[in-house]
Motif scaffolding. Structure first.
Motif, PDB file in Angstrom:
ATOM      1  N   PHE A  41     -29.159  57.973 -48.456  1.00 33.04           N
ATOM      2  CA  PHE A  41     -28.644  58.531 -49.711  1.00 33.04           C
ATOM      3  C   PHE A  41     -27.119  58.480 -49.730  1.00 33.04           C
ATOM      4  N   ARG A  42     -26.485  58.839 -48.633  1.00 31.33           N
ATOM      5  CA  ARG A  42     -25.028  58.928 -48.595  1.00 31.33           C
ATOM      6  C   ARG A  42     -24.359  57.557 -48.564  1.00 31.33           C
ATOM      7  N   SER A  43     -24.986  56.575 -47.955  1.00 31.93           N
ATOM      8  CA  SER A  43     -24.350  55.264 -47.808  1.00 31.93           C
ATOM      9  C   SER A  43     -24.820  54.238 -48.826  1.00 31.93           C
ATOM     10  N   ILE A  44     -25.963  54.475 -49.497  1.00 30.59           N
ATOM     11  CA  ILE A  44     -26.506  53.467 -50.422  1.00 30.59           C
ATOM     12  C   ILE A  44     -26.711  54.046 -51.815  1.00 30.59           C
ATOM     13  N   THR A  59     -22.657  65.392 -40.201  1.00 34.53           N
ATOM     14  CA  THR A  59     -23.564  64.355 -39.727  1.00 34.53           C
ATOM     15  C   THR A  59     -24.949  64.537 -40.342  1.00 34.53           C
ATOM     16  N   SER A  60     -25.671  63.438 -40.460  1.00 31.86           N
ATOM     17  CA  SER A  60     -27.002  63.488 -41.074  1.00 31.86           C
ATOM     18  C   SER A  60     -27.976  64.316 -40.241  1.00 31.86           C
ATOM     19  N   VAL A 108     -16.383  55.213 -47.181  1.00 31.01           N
ATOM     20  CA  VAL A 108     -15.341  56.192 -46.878  1.00 31.01           C
ATOM     21  C   VAL A 108     -14.961  56.964 -48.142  1.00 31.01           C
ATOM     22  N   ARG A 109     -14.884  56.263 -49.271  1.00 31.70           N
ATOM     23  CA  ARG A 109     -14.576  56.933 -50.535  1.00 31.70           C
ATOM     24  C   ARG A 109     -15.654  57.955 -50.886  1.00 31.70           C
ATOM     25  N   VAL A 110     -16.922  57.579 -50.717  1.00 34.47           N
ATOM     26  CA  VAL A 110     -18.023  58.497 -51.006  1.00 34.47           C
ATOM     27  C   VAL A 110     -17.946  59.723 -50.106  1.00 34.47           C
ATOM     28  N   GLU A 111     -17.667  59.495 -48.841  1.00 36.35           N
ATOM     29  CA  GLU A 111     -17.603  60.610 -47.895  1.00 36.35           C
ATOM     30  C   GLU A 111     -16.489  61.587 -48.270  1.00 36.35           C
TER      31      GLU A 111
END
Length: 528
Positions: free
Chosen positions: A113-116, A81-82, A493-496
């Motif tokens: 950063f993680r989502s965009i 988690t962030s 989801v792919r990035v995660e």
């Protein structure tokens, strides 16, 4: 006790002597995995990531490269988690060392950063790492072990939308809308030309209402005009029609999706705590493994593994500059004529277990005379011989189209006479003679794959598939505790999962270095 309610509860206490060294290098062991992570990540090209940032405005407080390291190191240590990552950056010296003296990022910076930011560069960075493993002779693009697993999406398990239900209610709505339009046309004396489009009828009714200055009323004791009732009825029906059209666009060939995360499909999960086979929104995660490293990742909304192999191989081919694996090893869930044909076209050897492999070893299966595999086949005459000695000859051809659009050539065989057969009731439910549909190409491909997996090399590769790729999922789910995605949408989801796979690979490389197992590709079969 009064000081406990102040912002600083220790204003008059003696200052503590600083005992930490100013250089944190002293506190981090030379063999720590964070040093390997930093050394490996520094060899990647971050130009695509930096392009996601604007050159105008103020400079970022932390460089994207270091923030990428921080998140990967978090996934290496089960910190996802962030807010947990932010807390670690403030308290953990390993994260502070990665920040290189920069201020700890807050959770909003990490989340953005993680989502965009990282979306355009995540896959490229992951496959750069794979190429780096090749340069270090950790992999050699020889044997690719493929498997998939279902991981639950970050979505409400009761937010399901089913395609058949949507189609049923959409059909009822069309009939109701046509009936309402006909009724409105008769009440308000509209011509047939005005009744062609419901939206135009609604616009005309609203224009009439405005011209006649008819007030809109609501509440107790208020009587609505006929025109207002017609407008409200038509607005409600059109809103429902728009909702169903939106649902139809979201299915994208699937039978279900979640309202919370529309890319998620309802699937059966292995984690079934209620033991009622409950469907949950999730994703089908596909990975390719070589030498215990994850070298390929794809996220699919398809429930069947058979439709996910080709997209995974094509994605790997794209990011690995056309480098192809010689052998593809997969379990029975990936068997299909389309997959066999694709491997033949790309000149890759398939070690795919036939779906009937385990059953074929049982005596019950071998004694079942209804099965095609238990009938005698004459290749010269192209005919089968059934249990009763009758011939099944070709009577025609047909085409069979799969969900992905692949067409198979099917040969239809019909028995010469089933009228007096004593086994007919157990063999077929047809009124006349029994018919069977056979894809000759698929039968030939299955036979070749069976020979591959039963060879000495095939046995060794199948054993390693169970160890390497299934072992990778075991580590991710059990050791890392990753059983549910945090982000929503297939791209996020792919990035995660790419972060998770990269963290897994760094841990694996560190473990191999420490145990002096570098360059070890396959586990040899141990014989007692």
């Amino acid at each position: 006790m009064k000081n406990l309610t102040h912002i600083n509860p220790t204003p008059k206490t003696i200052s503590y002597q600083l005992v930490l060294p100013m250089n944190m290098e002293v506190l981090i062991p030379e063999t720590d995995s964070v040093r390997l992570l930093s050394e490996v990540m520094d060899q990647l090209d971050y130009s695509t990531l930096y392009q996601a940032y604007s050159r105008k405005g103020r400079k970022t407080a932390i460089s994207p490269r270091n923030l990428f390291k921080v998140i990967v190191y978090g996934y290496m240590n089960n910190i996802y988690t962030s807010r947990s990552l932010e807390r670690a950056c403030r308290r953990d010296i390993h994260f502070m060392w990665l920040l290189e003296g920069a201020k700890a990022p807050d959770h909003n910076t990490i989340a953005r950063f993680r989502s965009i930011r990282i979306a355009v560069a995540a896959e490229g960075l992951f496959y750069q790492f794979v190429k780096l493993l090749k340069e270090r002779h950790e992999i050699d693009f020889d044997n690719l072990f493929v498997d998939g697993t279902k991981i639950e999406a970050n979505a409400n398990k009761y937010s399901f939308v089913w395609r058949k239900t949507t189609e049923k209610y959409a059909a009822k709505l069309r009939d109701k809308l046509a009936e309402a339009i006909e009724k409105i046309r008769n009440i308000h004396s509209l011509s047939l030309a005005d009744a062609e489009c419901p939206a135009e009828i609604l616009a005309k009714l609203q224009t009439t209402k405005d011209k006649e200055n008819i007030p809109t009323v609501s509440g107790t004791g208020k009587r609505k005009s006929t025109l207002q009732k017609s407008i409200e009825q038509l607005e409600e029906l059109l809103a429902r029609q728009k909702k169903y059209e939106d649902y139809e666009a979201s299915f994208q060939g699937r039978n279900s999706f979640s309202k919370t995360d529309r890319d998620a499909t309802f699937m059966h999960m292995k984690e079934d705590h209620m033991r009622n086979a409950q469907l949950k929104p999730g994703y089908n995660v596909q990975i390719g493994v070589e030498a215990e490293y994850i070298v390929g990742v794809d996220i699919s909304s398809e429930r069947s593994d058979a439709l996910t192999l080709i997209p995974l191989l094509k994605k790997m081919d794209k990011f690995l500059d056309g480098k192809k694996y010689k052998n593809i090893i997969a379990d029975a869930g990936y068997e299909s004529e389309e997959n066999y044909s694709y491997l033949e076209e790309t000149k890759q050897t398939g070690y795919i277990k036939p779906s009937n492999y385990e059953k074929s070893k049982t005596s019950k299966y071998r004694k079942d005379f209804r099965l095609l595999e238990n009938m005698d086949y004459d290749a010269e005459k192209d005919e089968y011989t059934c249990h009763n000695g009758k011939k099944l000859r070709s009577v025609g051809m047909t085409k069979r189209k799969s969900k992905s659009g692949y067409c198979s050539d099917i040969t239809i065989y019909e028995c010469e006479d089933c009228s007096q057969c004593p086994h007919k009731s157990a063999c077929t439910k047809a009124v006349g003679n029994r018919r069977i549909h056979v894809s000759k190409k698929f039968q030939s491909q299955r036979s070749q794959s069976y020979q591959n997996i039963t060879s000495l090399k095939g046995i060794l590769l199948r054993m390693n598939r169970s160890i390497q790729v299934e072992g990778a999922f075991g580590v991710l789910k059990e050791n890392h505790g990753f059983r549910r995605f945090l982000l929503r949408g297939k791209q996020n989801v792919r990035v995660e999962f790419l972060f998770l796979a990269m963290g897994y690979n760094v841990n694996k490389l560190h473990s191999k270095i420490q145990h002096k197992r570098c360059g070890h590709m396959l586990h040899e079969k141990e014989i007692a």
